[in-house]
Design an enzyme around this catalytic site. Structure first.
Site, PDB file in Angstrom:
ATOM      1  CD  GLU B  60     -14.739  26.924   2.147  1.00  0.00           C
ATOM      2  OE1 GLU B  60     -14.362  27.890   2.138  1.00  0.00           O
ATOM      3  OE2 GLU B  60     -14.639  25.689   1.397  1.00  0.00           O
ATOM      4  CG  HIS B 129      -9.598  17.048   4.521  1.00  0.00           C
ATOM      5  ND1 HIS B 129      -8.887  17.949   4.832  1.00  0.00           N
ATOM      6  CD2 HIS B 129     -10.095  17.483   3.465  1.00  0.00           C
ATOM      7  CE1 HIS B 129      -8.780  18.934   4.060  1.00  0.00           C
ATOM      8  NE2 HIS B 129      -9.341  18.575   2.970  1.00  0.00           N
TER       9      HIS B 129
END
Lengths: 319, 323
Positions: B60, B129
């Site tokens: 990322e 999440h």
């Protein structure tokens, strides 16, 4: 190289040395704020590297960036003005010592979060690859940066995408005060590039001729489409990590030993012993540099401060 | 006008902008061969090719860092972070780099960069999440934060984001992808940094955005059945925050409820309430109410998860508090 270029490299190295010495004094006088990381001892690294680049090659580095700015063609005036926080500085007084850049000279900073500029370098190289330009991005970083995740992500991506990047690790033996072998599982840092199948080598960073020759060869290879390359440059910073470093982590005789390998002394000897230049010519350059540095201090001190309205300038590009 | 899902609206915005400008490209995890983990970029790889639809490693920081570098060279990358929860792995590049470079180097670097990401809870994905940390990203000057609640806005705002020369953090909501809405035909843009009256009313002002626009609209419909007319302001952009429609509405209704999916503390509601108190104190007829997520990491269990997320009934209850 022609004689003129040999002398120009000498000029650049001495100019960096004297700017850094002047900056240290200005810091002690309280005229420079924040952190100040000096490049003294490492002048041969960026001078050798950057002198080998073509105009389309981008340079990006970490926070020890004054010398790199000079090598990229930024004037001593603008470097000094930025150190003093003046509007005439490279970053209009908003960046300071650690954040100098001049994109018109393809110098992309001056980045102060360790390792964070490596992914950015990959992106600069991606931009050139995408547009079919034959530029190479030269990305310089310290040994300490090779222990952070960004380093590994960026090297991996550069190989996966075959990006035109020259990764240059300036191994000055310490990440702040922690010796390489106390922080890195691999003491010969170039070996880390092996993990990403990136060809690599090590060069003596106190000898500008060796750095220059390696850079010329590797830049040509990368430009021909061979993908990234990793160059470890062994060097040493003669001053502390930053101003006010108590230097408890290294012994004075170690510093002395390295100082005997002063990159400017080595180059001076190279030039005179190979009869490229006479000592008197080098002395003349020394004197010219002294005047240049004095003029840059004068320029910086008499330059205007940013206006209060500048505070809100450049937060965004779009209005 | 066509009635399409928010997924299609976003997909069309990307497609049209890529057709329009060869410097626009997409990079991220599973955006290419897979077609996007939420199928937003399905078909893109085959049409635009691997140069412009770039699958990345699971890195990322480097997805955002490399997108920043590419943007600095003049390209217009749309970097995708598979979910907003993974944005924390790229926080340095979002906060210390993307939001700073233009300012810190005196304006000489520009970043025409879009970071697209997906947030929100309600799908039983557990605590790591399911977050809605929009307010965190809205904290930083230098970054613009957009979070559309309708298909029309999603398409128009994403097009503006791609054409913008600033770094834009574009937050989509995972449970809105299937929601349909009327979308104008052809090319249009919606300006970043403009809030909007989504529903007119005279009794109370509901300030909200993204998924909670849907929740608030349902609440307003139920309230209307009991004779209470709620005005809904959709923020659409969190930074820069456009308070004008909020203040104009509040000066009319004198009562406000702020509805957000993220946690209450230090959240969007805190900011909006403060601004109303600062700028329209004389118009306050009742303490402003905030509806937000309960202050817990979201649990997996469906009942517990729904208990933690703001519901239509919570909005109705809050409106009744301020009336």
């Amino acid at each position: 190289m022609e004689k003129e270029e040999y002398l120009d490299l000498y000029h650049q190295m001495v100019l960096i040395r004297r700017i850094e010495e002047a900056a240290a004094l200005l810091y002690q006088e309280g005229k420079i704020g924040g952190f100040l990381h000096l490049y003294i001892g490492q002048e041969a690294v960026s001078t050798g590297l950057i002198s080998a680049r073509l105009p389309q090659d981008r340079v990006i580095t970490a926070y020890r960036d004054h010398g790199v700015a000079i090598n990229c063609g930024v004037s001593a005036d603008m470097v000094m003005a930025e150190l003093l926080g003046k509007v005439t500085g490279t970053s209009h007084g908003k960046g300071g010592s650690m954040h100098m850049a001049d994109v018109h000279k393809n110098f992309w900073g001056g980045h102060a979060i360790v390792g964070a500029h490596l992914p950015i370098a990959a992106g600069l190289a991606l931009g050139d690859q995408y547009k079919g330009r034959n530029g190479v991005t030269i990305c310089m970083f310290g040994d300490g940066a090779t222990n952070i995740g960004y380093f590994h992500e960026a090297l991996n991506l550069s190989k996966v995408w075959n990006l035109p990047v020259l990764w240059v690790c300036e191994n000055n033996q310490y990440g702040m005060g922690t010796a390489v072998d106390r922080a890195s599982a691999v003491s010969e840092i170039r070996q880390k590039a092996e993990g990403y199948c990136i060809p690599n080598e090590r060069v003596d960073g106190m000898d500008i001729i060796k750095v220059r020759q390696a850079a010329e060869r590797l830049l040509a290879d990368i430009r021909s489409g061979k993908g990234p390359y990793f160059l470890e440059v062994e060097t040493y910073r003669f001053s502390g990590h930053s101003m006010g470093d108590p230097e408890r982590y290294r012994k004075q005789d170690e510093v002395k030993r390295w100082e005997e390998n002063d990159p400017i002394g080595i180059y001076d000897h190279y030039l005179t012993s190979n009869k490229i230049a006479e000592e008197a010519e080098l002395d003349q350059i020394d004197q010219k540099v002294a005047a240049e540095v004095q003029a840059s201090i004068q320029f910086a001190e008499t330059s205007p401060e940013p206006e209060p309205a500048d505070l809100y300038k450049h937060v965004y590009f779009d209005k | 006008m066509a009635r399409i899902t928010m997924r299609e609206a976003i997909s069309r915005a990307l497609w049209e902008e890529m057709e329009r400008d060869p410097d626009v490209f997409i990079m991220g995890e599973e955006v290419g061969v897979w077609g996007g983990s939420y199928a937003v970029t399905k078909g893109f790889y085959d049409h635009f090719g691997e140069k412009r639809v770039r699958d990345t490693p699971i890195s990322e920081s480097t997805i955002i860092g490399a997108a920043i570098g590419a943007a600095l060279t003049g390209l217009r990358p749309v970097a995708e972070l598979m979910t907003i929860n993974f944005a924390f792995s790229a926080m340095d590049h979002i906060v210390n780099q993307a939001a700073k470079l233009h300012y810190m180097f005196g304006g000489q670097m520009t970043l025409p960069l879009v970071i697209r990401t997906v947030g929100g809870g309600g799908r039983q994905l557990g605590a790591t999440h399911s977050q809605t940390p929009d307010a965190v990203f809205a904290h930083f000057p230098g970054l613009k934060v957009v979070a559309p609640g309708t298909a029309e806005d999603a398409k128009g705002l994403l097009k503006s984001a791609i054409r913008s020369n600033d770094p834009i953090f574009f937050i989509e909501h995972a449970t809105l992808y299937q929601v349909r809405g009327e979308v104008p035909d052809g090319d249009y843009t919606i300006p970043i940094g403009k809030s909007k009256v989504h529903r007119e009313g005279k009794d109370v002002t509901i300030v909200t955005y993204s998924k909670m626009l849907e929740t608030s609209t349902k609440a307003a419909e139920q309230l209307a059945a009991t004779g209470i007319e709620a005005e809904i302001i959709d923020l659409r952009t969190l930074r820069p925050l456009d308070m004008e429609p909020v203040l104009a509405s509040f000066r009319k209704t004198n009562r406000a409820v702020i509805v957000e999916e993220g946690w209450r503390s230090f959240g969007v509601g805190s900011e909006i309430a403060s601004r109303i108190y600062e700028e329209a104190f004389d118009y306050v007829d009742a303490p402003i109410q905030r509806v937000a997520q309960k202050e817990v990491p979201l649990p997996y269990n469906r009942t517990l998860e729904q208990l933690a997320l703001p519901q239509v009934e919570d909005v109705i209850q809050a409106v009744k508090e301020v009336l």
